[in-house]
Design an enzyme around this catalytic site. Structure first.
Site, PDB file in Angstrom:
ATOM      1  N   GLU A  79      74.575 -40.050   1.151  1.00 17.84           N
ATOM      2  CA  GLU A  79      75.288 -41.238   1.613  1.00 17.84           C
ATOM      3  C   GLU A  79      74.534 -41.837   2.797  1.00 17.84           C
ATOM      4  OE1 GLU A  79      79.099 -40.414   3.626  1.00 17.84           O
ATOM      5  OE2 GLU A  79      78.814 -38.327   3.043  1.00 17.84           O
ATOM      6  N   CYS A 111      80.401 -36.972   0.684  1.00 21.07           N
ATOM      7  CA  CYS A 111      79.850 -35.606   0.767  1.00 21.07           C
ATOM      8  C   CYS A 111      79.935 -34.858  -0.558  1.00 21.07           C
ATOM      9  CB  CYS A 111      80.582 -34.814   1.842  1.00 21.07           C
ATOM     10  SG  CYS A 111      80.628 -35.645   3.417  1.00 21.07           S
ATOM     11  N   HIS A 233      83.119 -27.019   1.956  1.00 16.16           N
ATOM     12  CA  HIS A 233      82.405 -28.113   2.625  1.00 16.16           C
ATOM     13  C   HIS A 233      82.798 -28.043   4.106  1.00 16.16           C
ATOM     14  CE1 HIS A 233      81.105 -31.994   3.941  1.00 16.16           C
ATOM     15  NE2 HIS A 233      82.341 -32.439   4.131  1.00 16.16           N
TER      16      HIS A 233
HETATM   17  N1  CAA Z   1      89.937 -25.229  23.759  1.00 16.99           N
HETATM   18  C1  CAA Z   1      90.113 -24.958  22.440  1.00 16.99           C
HETATM   19  N2  CAA Z   1      90.501 -25.901  21.526  1.00 16.99           N
HETATM   20  C2  CAA Z   1      90.668 -27.172  21.973  1.00 16.99           C
HETATM   21  C3  CAA Z   1      90.492 -27.521  23.336  1.00 16.99           C
HETATM   22  C4  CAA Z   1      90.112 -26.489  24.254  1.00 16.99           C
HETATM   23  N3  CAA Z   1      89.898 -26.743  25.558  1.00 16.99           N
HETATM   24  N4  CAA Z   1      90.729 -28.847  23.459  1.00 16.99           N
HETATM   25  C5  CAA Z   1      91.060 -29.309  22.220  1.00 16.99           C
HETATM   26  N5  CAA Z   1      91.018 -28.304  21.327  1.00 16.99           N
HETATM   27  C6  CAA Z   1      91.251 -28.350  19.886  1.00 16.99           C
HETATM   28  C7  CAA Z   1      92.448 -29.201  19.472  1.00 16.99           C
HETATM   29  O1  CAA Z   1      93.665 -28.501  19.634  1.00 16.99           O
HETATM   30  C8  CAA Z   1      92.099 -29.483  18.030  1.00 16.99           C
HETATM   31  O2  CAA Z   1      92.382 -28.351  17.252  1.00 16.99           O
HETATM   32  P1  CAA Z   1      93.259 -28.492  15.898  1.00 16.99           P
HETATM   33  O3  CAA Z   1      92.541 -29.494  15.053  1.00 16.99           O
HETATM   34  O4  CAA Z   1      93.252 -27.114  15.338  1.00 16.99           O
HETATM   35  O5  CAA Z   1      94.598 -28.976  16.329  1.00 16.99           O
HETATM   36  C9  CAA Z   1      90.576 -29.604  18.055  1.00 16.99           C
HETATM   37  O6  CAA Z   1      90.155 -29.003  19.280  1.00 16.99           O
HETATM   38  C10 CAA Z   1      90.054 -31.024  18.026  1.00 16.99           C
HETATM   39  O7  CAA Z   1      90.710 -31.732  19.026  1.00 16.99           O
HETATM   40  P2  CAA Z   1      91.257 -33.211  18.752  1.00 16.99           P
HETATM   41  O8  CAA Z   1      92.057 -33.209  17.493  1.00 16.99           O
HETATM   42  O9  CAA Z   1      91.877 -33.724  19.976  1.00 16.99           O
HETATM   43  O10 CAA Z   1      89.845 -33.936  18.508  1.00 16.99           O
HETATM   44  P3  CAA Z   1      89.516 -35.434  18.301  1.00 16.99           P
HETATM   45  O11 CAA Z   1      90.716 -36.246  18.046  1.00 16.99           O
HETATM   46  O12 CAA Z   1      88.669 -35.844  19.457  1.00 16.99           O
HETATM   47  O13 CAA Z   1      88.587 -35.449  16.980  1.00 16.99           O
HETATM   48  C11 CAA Z   1      88.037 -35.052  14.693  1.00 16.99           C
HETATM   49  C12 CAA Z   1      88.488 -34.416  16.033  1.00 16.99           C
HETATM   50  C13 CAA Z   1      89.207 -35.853  14.121  1.00 16.99           C
HETATM   51  C14 CAA Z   1      87.639 -33.948  13.733  1.00 16.99           C
HETATM   52  C15 CAA Z   1      86.831 -35.995  14.955  1.00 16.99           C
HETATM   53  O14 CAA Z   1      85.751 -35.255  15.448  1.00 16.99           O
HETATM   54  C16 CAA Z   1      86.388 -36.784  13.738  1.00 16.99           C
HETATM   55  O15 CAA Z   1      86.919 -37.848  13.447  1.00 16.99           O
HETATM   56  N6  CAA Z   1      85.356 -36.276  12.969  1.00 16.99           N
HETATM   57  C17 CAA Z   1      84.852 -36.951  11.790  1.00 16.99           C
HETATM   58  C18 CAA Z   1      85.766 -36.883  10.611  1.00 16.99           C
HETATM   59  C19 CAA Z   1      85.735 -35.531   9.890  1.00 16.99           C
HETATM   60  O16 CAA Z   1      84.863 -34.727  10.060  1.00 16.99           O
HETATM   61  N7  CAA Z   1      86.733 -35.333   9.024  1.00 16.99           N
HETATM   62  C20 CAA Z   1      86.810 -34.122   8.240  1.00 16.99           C
HETATM   63  C21 CAA Z   1      87.408 -34.345   6.883  1.00 16.99           C
HETATM   64  S1  CAA Z   1      86.514 -35.618   6.021  1.00 16.99           S
HETATM   65  C22 CAA Z   1      85.197 -34.798   5.310  1.00 16.99           C
HETATM   66  O17 CAA Z   1      85.170 -33.611   5.212  1.00 16.99           O
HETATM   67  C23 CAA Z   1      84.042 -35.602   4.814  1.00 16.99           C
HETATM   68  C24 CAA Z   1      82.997 -35.592   5.845  1.00 16.99           C
HETATM   69  O18 CAA Z   1      82.100 -34.765   5.862  1.00 16.99           O
HETATM   70  C25 CAA Z   1      83.066 -36.627   6.875  1.00 16.99           C
END
Ligand code: CAA
Length: 389
Positions: A79, A111, A233
């Site tokens: 992609e 993916c 994945h």
């Molecule tokens: N210590 C330990 N854990 C902590 C922490 C700390 N100090 N602070 C935060 N965390 C944890 C949170 O509790 C959370 O855990 P859970 O998900 O288990 O609840 C985790 O860290 C992430 O924190 P947030 O949810 O606050 O993070 P965020 O909102 O900043 O973003 C994300 C996380 C949504 C994954 C973001 O990185 C993102 O959008 N990534 C891209 C999208 C993605 O990868 N999607 C996956 C499915 S899609 C797919 O698989 C296709 C592909 O390849 C893209």
């Protein structure tokens, strides 16, 4: 007849950024990235590498002259395409010196595309057992600097040689697929970084896993305990852990402990690289097979492929007696030897990619140690260099 993965190799860049350092630069707790996201290092892909060079660098070291002679199908799943018309597979076939009588195509469904390629390759080899197919998942995951997706970037390519009597993994002929129109992650043609609804995409991923995993068990009559390990994945390694946890209620305590222990091996190398979109599932498979000495020949592995947009598939494979012989055994050492770059160096490299413009451009390749590099663009044509030619 057994058909499946005969050889499995990986390439990424020689550079990485430390995730604790990136977290600090972004005013986040390091444990959010290290534990919450589950990533320790992130591959930094320099301008001298693209989908084509990563793919060629992954495949070249594993191919013998006999393999090259037998390959009549090359599929590159990506992609991160470099052209709206010409397939990256054509460039890759030329760089690898493949036979002119080879069918070369690029496939796209986020993916998931390398899995589509693998299934097509399997069918092709079943119909022509004397032939081999090369399937490569090659991508650079880009969300943008200072975005929530940034800690889930990365990049690299996984190359799989598909043949009859495979050394590594004999693929099952049954699988369970699901595809629907979902706007969780996409990239319009005018964007160089992905658009994503991160939380929604993570929820859809789990829903798809549950659907195709249970669908597969129902379709085949297989029991969850028949699967020695589940491989996912891994857009970030915590994502796979969440999916695995959603399956634990299906099995007893001993099986739960066993799956969780195997999963730590499956995410070991992905934790060092980050997301590589199409190749992520197969890097995790490689990680599982290279680092997990509790697996043995005859074990059945369950594999979950997910591509946003969305498409998911669950399928299985049986580990073959000599599986280590088909693997990229030097990979853990290569990853450990990579060069660390600072956050500001990573940002400069991120912004230094070949611009989507018509003018001639030159890329400095002096610091890139790989065999295949992108040297720039001339007359609107990408210029690739094979240092061994
Ligand atoms: N210590 C330990 N854990 C902590 C922490 C700390 N100090 N602070 C935060 N965390 C944890 C949170 O509790 C959370 O855990 P859970 O998900 O288990 O609840 C985790 O860290 C992430 O924190 P947030 O949810 O606050 O993070 P965020 O909102 O900043 O973003 C994300 C996380 C949504 C994954 C973001 O990185 C993102 O959008 N990534 C891209 C999208 C993605 O990868 N999607 C996956 C499915 S899609 C797919 O698989 C296709 C592909 O390849 C893209």
């Amino acid at each position: 007849m057994k058909v499946g993965i005969d050889k499995l190799h990986f390439a990424t860049s020689h550079l990485y950024v430390d995730m604790a350092e990136l977290a600090t630069a972004r005013q986040e707790e390091p444990d959010k990235y290290l534990i919450g996201i589950g990533q320790s290092r992130m591959a930094v892909i320099p301008p001298s590498q693209d989908t084509v060079t990563l793919a060629a660098n992954a495949a070249a070291p594993m191919l013998t002259a006999a393999d090259i002679e037998a390959i009549d199908l090359l599929i590159v799943g990506t992609e991160s395409g470099i052209d709206n018309s010409k397939a990256s597979a054509i460039y890759v076939a030329r760089l690898l010196g493949l036979n002119r009588r080879v069918r070369t195509i690029e496939m796209k469904e986020a993916c998931y595309a390398a899995t589509a390629g693998l299934q097509l390759a399997q069918d092709h080899v079943r119909a022509h057992p004397d032939k081999k197919a090369l399937v490569i998942g090659s991508d650079i995951a880009r969300y943008g600097l200072n975005t929530p997706g940034e800690p889930t970037q990365g990049g690299g390519a996984v190359a799989m040689l598909v043949s009859a009597d495979p050394q590594v993994l004999a693929l099952g002929t049954e699988s369970c697929v699901l595809s629907e129109d979902v706007m969780d992650f996409w990239r319009p043609l005018y964007h160089t970084t992905a658009l994503v609804d991160g939380k929604y995409s993570s929820n859809i991923y789990i829903d798809y896993f549950q659907d195709v995993f249970k669908g597969y068990l129902q379709k085949t009559g297989m029991q969850p305990e028949d699967l020695a390990a589940l491989v996912f994945h891994l857009p970030y390694t915590k994502m796979g852990l969440k999916a695995l946890r959603s399956a634990l209620p299906l099995v007893d305590d001993a099986q739960q402990a066993s799956w969780l222990a195997h999963f730590e091996h499956a995410r070991q190398l992905n934790r060092q690289v980050g997301n590589l979109y199409t190749g992520s599932l197969y890097l995790s498979l490689l990680s599982q097979l290279l680092t997990d000495d509790k697996l043995k020949a005859g074990d059945r592995l369950g594999l979950f492929s997910y591509g946003s947009g969305a498409e998911g598939e669950f399928f299985t494979g049986e580990l073959q007696p000599d599986y280590q012989a088909g693997l990229d055994v030097g990979l853990p050492q290569r990853l450990a030897r990579r060069q660390r770059v600072s956050v500001s160096e990573y940002e400069k490299l991120f912004n230094g990619q070949l611009a989507w413009r018509a003018d001639d451009q030159t890329i400095d390749v002096a610091d890139d140690p790989h065999r295949f590099v992108l040297t720039g663009q001339q007359d609107e044509q990408r210029q690739y260099l094979d240092r061994e030619a």
